[in-house]
Scaffold this motif. Sequence first.
Motif, PDB file in Angstrom:
ATOM      1  N   THR A 143      67.075 -94.403 -91.516  1.00  0.00           N
ATOM      2  CA  THR A 143      67.419 -95.194 -92.702  1.00  0.00           C
ATOM      3  C   THR A 143      68.360 -94.417 -93.622  1.00  0.00           C
ATOM      4  O   THR A 143      69.333 -94.969 -94.138  1.00  0.00           O
ATOM      5  CB  THR A 143      66.137 -95.608 -93.450  1.00  0.00           C
ATOM      6  OG1 THR A 143      65.337 -96.377 -92.548  1.00  0.00           O
ATOM      7  CG2 THR A 143      66.445 -96.449 -94.670  1.00  0.00           C
TER       8      THR A 143
ATOM      9  N   GLY B 239      61.936 -92.458 -88.908  1.00  0.00           N
ATOM     10  CA  GLY B 239      62.092 -93.516 -89.909  1.00  0.00           C
ATOM     11  C   GLY B 239      62.997 -93.075 -91.052  1.00  0.00           C
ATOM     12  O   GLY B 239      63.931 -93.782 -91.436  1.00  0.00           O
ATOM     13  N   PHE B 240      62.710 -91.879 -91.587  1.00  0.00           N
ATOM     14  CA  PHE B 240      63.506 -91.391 -92.713  1.00  0.00           C
ATOM     15  C   PHE B 240      64.952 -91.158 -92.297  1.00  0.00           C
ATOM     16  O   PHE B 240      65.890 -91.640 -92.940  1.00  0.00           O
ATOM     17  CB  PHE B 240      62.908 -90.092 -93.274  1.00  0.00           C
ATOM     18  CG  PHE B 240      63.635 -89.583 -94.486  1.00  0.00           C
ATOM     19  CD1 PHE B 240      63.246 -89.984 -95.754  1.00  0.00           C
ATOM     20  CD2 PHE B 240      64.728 -88.734 -94.353  1.00  0.00           C
ATOM     21  CE1 PHE B 240      63.936 -89.544 -96.883  1.00  0.00           C
ATOM     22  CE2 PHE B 240      65.422 -88.290 -95.475  1.00  0.00           C
ATOM     23  CZ  PHE B 240      65.028 -88.696 -96.741  1.00  0.00           C
TER      24      PHE B 240
ATOM     25  N   ALA C 146      63.092 -93.134 -97.377  1.00  0.00           N
ATOM     26  CA  ALA C 146      64.554 -93.032 -97.357  1.00  0.00           C
ATOM     27  C   ALA C 146      65.181 -94.062 -98.302  1.00  0.00           C
ATOM     28  O   ALA C 146      66.183 -93.780 -98.959  1.00  0.00           O
ATOM     29  CB  ALA C 146      65.078 -93.221 -95.940  1.00  0.00           C
ATOM     30  N   ARG C 147      64.583 -95.255 -98.367  1.00  0.00           N
ATOM     31  CA  ARG C 147      65.103 -96.283 -99.279  1.00  0.00           C
ATOM     32  C   ARG C 147      64.937 -95.855-100.728  1.00  0.00           C
ATOM     33  O   ARG C 147      65.661 -96.319-101.604  1.00  0.00           O
ATOM     34  CB  ARG C 147      64.377 -97.620 -99.051  1.00  0.00           C
ATOM     35  CG  ARG C 147      64.785 -98.347 -97.784  1.00  0.00           C
ATOM     36  CD  ARG C 147      64.419 -99.830 -97.838  1.00  0.00           C
ATOM     37  NE  ARG C 147      63.017-100.084 -98.088  1.00  0.00           N
ATOM     38  CZ  ARG C 147      62.080-100.160 -97.129  1.00  0.00           C
ATOM     39  NH1 ARG C 147      62.430 -99.997 -95.874  1.00  0.00           N
ATOM     40  NH2 ARG C 147      60.822-100.409 -97.433  1.00  0.00           N
ATOM     41  N   HIS C 148      63.957 -94.995-101.009  1.00  0.00           N
ATOM     42  CA  HIS C 148      63.692 -94.578-102.377  1.00  0.00           C
ATOM     43  C   HIS C 148      64.187 -93.161-102.660  1.00  0.00           C
ATOM     44  O   HIS C 148      63.822 -92.563-103.655  1.00  0.00           O
ATOM     45  CB  HIS C 148      62.200 -94.700-102.684  1.00  0.00           C
ATOM     46  CG  HIS C 148      61.748 -96.129-102.685  1.00  0.00           C
ATOM     47  ND1 HIS C 148      61.401 -96.800-101.533  1.00  0.00           N
ATOM     48  CD2 HIS C 148      61.635 -97.031-103.683  1.00  0.00           C
ATOM     49  CE1 HIS C 148      61.077 -98.052-101.829  1.00  0.00           C
ATOM     50  NE2 HIS C 148      61.210 -98.215-103.115  1.00  0.00           N
ATOM     51  N   THR C 149      64.992 -92.612-101.736  1.00  0.00           N
ATOM     52  CA  THR C 149      65.573 -91.294-101.965  1.00  0.00           C
ATOM     53  C   THR C 149      67.023 -91.474-102.402  1.00  0.00           C
ATOM     54  O   THR C 149      67.803 -92.099-101.689  1.00  0.00           O
ATOM     55  CB  THR C 149      65.542 -90.445-100.677  1.00  0.00           C
ATOM     56  OG1 THR C 149      64.190 -90.348-100.227  1.00  0.00           O
ATOM     57  CG2 THR C 149      66.101 -89.051-100.923  1.00  0.00           C
TER      58      THR C 149
ATOM     59  N   PHE D 144      53.948 -94.181 -89.574  1.00  0.00           N
ATOM     60  CA  PHE D 144      54.683 -93.073 -90.185  1.00  0.00           C
ATOM     61  C   PHE D 144      56.189 -93.351 -90.172  1.00  0.00           C
ATOM     62  O   PHE D 144      56.910 -92.934 -91.067  1.00  0.00           O
ATOM     63  CB  PHE D 144      54.348 -91.747 -89.494  1.00  0.00           C
ATOM     64  CG  PHE D 144      53.081 -91.119 -90.020  1.00  0.00           C
ATOM     65  CD1 PHE D 144      53.114 -90.283 -91.126  1.00  0.00           C
ATOM     66  CD2 PHE D 144      51.861 -91.398 -89.435  1.00  0.00           C
ATOM     67  CE1 PHE D 144      51.954 -89.719 -91.636  1.00  0.00           C
ATOM     68  CE2 PHE D 144      50.684 -90.847 -89.936  1.00  0.00           C
ATOM     69  CZ  PHE D 144      50.730 -90.011 -91.039  1.00  0.00           C
ATOM     70  N   MET D 145      56.666 -94.056 -89.145  1.00  0.00           N
ATOM     71  CA  MET D 145      58.084 -94.435 -89.110  1.00  0.00           C
ATOM     72  C   MET D 145      58.403 -95.378 -90.281  1.00  0.00           C
ATOM     73  O   MET D 145      59.403 -95.209 -90.977  1.00  0.00           O
ATOM     74  CB  MET D 145      58.422 -95.100 -87.774  1.00  0.00           C
ATOM     75  CG  MET D 145      59.879 -95.499 -87.630  1.00  0.00           C
ATOM     76  SD  MET D 145      60.228 -96.345 -86.070  1.00  0.00           S
ATOM     77  CE  MET D 145      59.866 -98.047 -86.511  1.00  0.00           C
ATOM     78  N   LEU D 146      57.517 -96.365 -90.496  1.00  0.00           N
ATOM     79  CA  LEU D 146      57.729 -97.292 -91.621  1.00  0.00           C
ATOM     80  C   LEU D 146      57.681 -96.536 -92.952  1.00  0.00           C
ATOM     81  O   LEU D 146      58.474 -96.807 -93.856  1.00  0.00           O
ATOM     82  CB  LEU D 146      56.670 -98.402 -91.611  1.00  0.00           C
ATOM     83  CG  LEU D 146      56.725 -99.378 -90.437  1.00  0.00           C
ATOM     84  CD1 LEU D 146      55.670-100.475 -90.624  1.00  0.00           C
ATOM     85  CD2 LEU D 146      58.110-100.020 -90.305  1.00  0.00           C
TER      86      LEU D 146
ATOM     87  N   PHE E 142      66.742 -87.537 -87.799  1.00  0.00           N
ATOM     88  CA  PHE E 142      66.414 -88.560 -86.801  1.00  0.00           C
ATOM     89  C   PHE E 142      66.356 -87.942 -85.404  1.00  0.00           C
ATOM     90  O   PHE E 142      65.426 -88.202 -84.632  1.00  0.00           O
ATOM     91  CB  PHE E 142      67.461 -89.681 -86.854  1.00  0.00           C
ATOM     92  CG  PHE E 142      67.372 -90.648 -85.716  1.00  0.00           C
ATOM     93  CD1 PHE E 142      66.330 -91.567 -85.642  1.00  0.00           C
ATOM     94  CD2 PHE E 142      68.319 -90.643 -84.695  1.00  0.00           C
ATOM     95  CE1 PHE E 142      66.235 -92.449 -84.581  1.00  0.00           C
ATOM     96  CE2 PHE E 142      68.229 -91.523 -83.633  1.00  0.00           C
ATOM     97  CZ  PHE E 142      67.189 -92.433 -83.567  1.00  0.00           C
TER      98      PHE E 142
ATOM     99  N   GLY F 251      58.518 -93.429 -93.397  1.00  0.00           N
ATOM    100  CA  GLY F 251      59.773 -92.690 -93.484  1.00  0.00           C
ATOM    101  C   GLY F 251      60.911 -93.571 -93.957  1.00  0.00           C
ATOM    102  O   GLY F 251      61.753 -93.166 -94.770  1.00  0.00           O
ATOM    103  N   MET F 252      60.946 -94.810 -93.454  1.00  0.00           N
ATOM    104  CA  MET F 252      61.987 -95.753 -93.893  1.00  0.00           C
ATOM    105  C   MET F 252      61.836 -96.061 -95.379  1.00  0.00           C
ATOM    106  O   MET F 252      62.820 -96.129 -96.119  1.00  0.00           O
ATOM    107  CB  MET F 252      61.885 -97.052 -93.083  1.00  0.00           C
ATOM    108  CG  MET F 252      62.318 -96.888 -91.638  1.00  0.00           C
ATOM    109  SD  MET F 252      62.118 -98.436 -90.719  1.00  0.00           S
ATOM    110  CE  MET F 252      63.058 -98.021 -89.247  1.00  0.00           C
TER     111      MET F 252
ATOM    112  N   GLY G 165      57.365 -89.684 -86.272  1.00  0.00           N
ATOM    113  CA  GLY G 165      57.576 -91.011 -86.864  1.00  0.00           C
ATOM    114  C   GLY G 165      58.229 -90.916 -88.222  1.00  0.00           C
ATOM    115  O   GLY G 165      59.185 -91.650 -88.528  1.00  0.00           O
ATOM    116  N   LEU G 166      57.733 -89.997 -89.039  1.00  0.00           N
ATOM    117  CA  LEU G 166      58.284 -89.822 -90.387  1.00  0.00           C
ATOM    118  C   LEU G 166      59.766 -89.441 -90.325  1.00  0.00           C
ATOM    119  O   LEU G 166      60.602 -90.003 -91.030  1.00  0.00           O
ATOM    120  CB  LEU G 166      57.480 -88.724 -91.095  1.00  0.00           C
ATOM    121  CG  LEU G 166      57.401 -88.761 -92.614  1.00  0.00           C
ATOM    122  CD1 LEU G 166      56.859 -90.086 -93.117  1.00  0.00           C
ATOM    123  CD2 LEU G 166      56.527 -87.616 -93.109  1.00  0.00           C
TER     124      LEU G 166
END
Lengths: 144, 147
Positions: free
Chosen positions: A99, A95-96, B131-134, B123-125, B92, B127-128, A91-92
């Motif tokens: 995005t 998601g990462f 990524a928005r804060h990387t 965990f997907m959320l 991904f 990760g998102m 999941g991580l």
Amino acid sequence: METSFTPWLSLGGGLLIGASAVLLMATNGRIAGISGLTSRVFARSTDSEARGVSALFVLGLLLAAPIWLLTSGEWPQQWVPSNPALMAVAGLLVGFGATYGNGCTSGHGVCGISRGSLRSVAATATFMTAAVVTVLVTRHLIGG
Amino acid sequence: MKQFFALLSGLIFGFGLILSGMANPAKVLNFLDVFGTWDPSLAFVMGGAIAVTAPGFAWLTRSRSRPFFDTEFRLPNRTDIDPRLLSGAVLFGIGWGLGGFCPGPALTALPIAATGTLVFFPFMLAGMWLARHTPDLSLPFRKGATQ
């Protein structure tokens, strides 16, 4: 777990996904990229209009299986890996990666390729290869 | 009106994912298992979706200057293939190959509430959010290369 080859059902499902992408573009002018729409529901930088539209699309996705249950009497058939540590890491990464790389299977794989975007072709080829190699490693090299 | 069609689009997309088998990780993992129990069905999903979307998008942008209920077609205009795009795609792809879920199917399968899905989704959320804060880590390298 073995699954049977379902070319017609899969093609039919694909046509519906395409119809949805065209409908969203025709009415809202937005790419049906699920990672982008989902991320936009939560991102602080999203304006309220984009957030509302994204949230409604996501709500539609969430309602599909319950409506399927009401009309057919059973949940859609599925088997989901149950190892919690594996699913947390998966999941991580999903998601990462989606995005950070500006898109997932829908945004790059369907909408981007349909627009002839080279970025999306490159992204799709890359994540497909990474996913095939991952399954090769987990199922055949270490899972055995 | 546009809100109604956003909801309807999501619903149709969800039915497409269920009908096609995309919302079933077993089918996704077998599609990716080219050297094992390969199930090529999901190639038909992408083929079918592109067969509708490509002519649909082309017709829309050629015949109309704006969507029916909005002011503009929001189409990405970047053409550069940067490290961020490719590194994101690699991560991904690894996650997709581990869990068998990408974001759409994870949302569609969430109400069925399998244990694996209930772990995957938050965990997907996360990760998102990460990524928005990387920041774009490839930028310093590119700046260095042009100096």
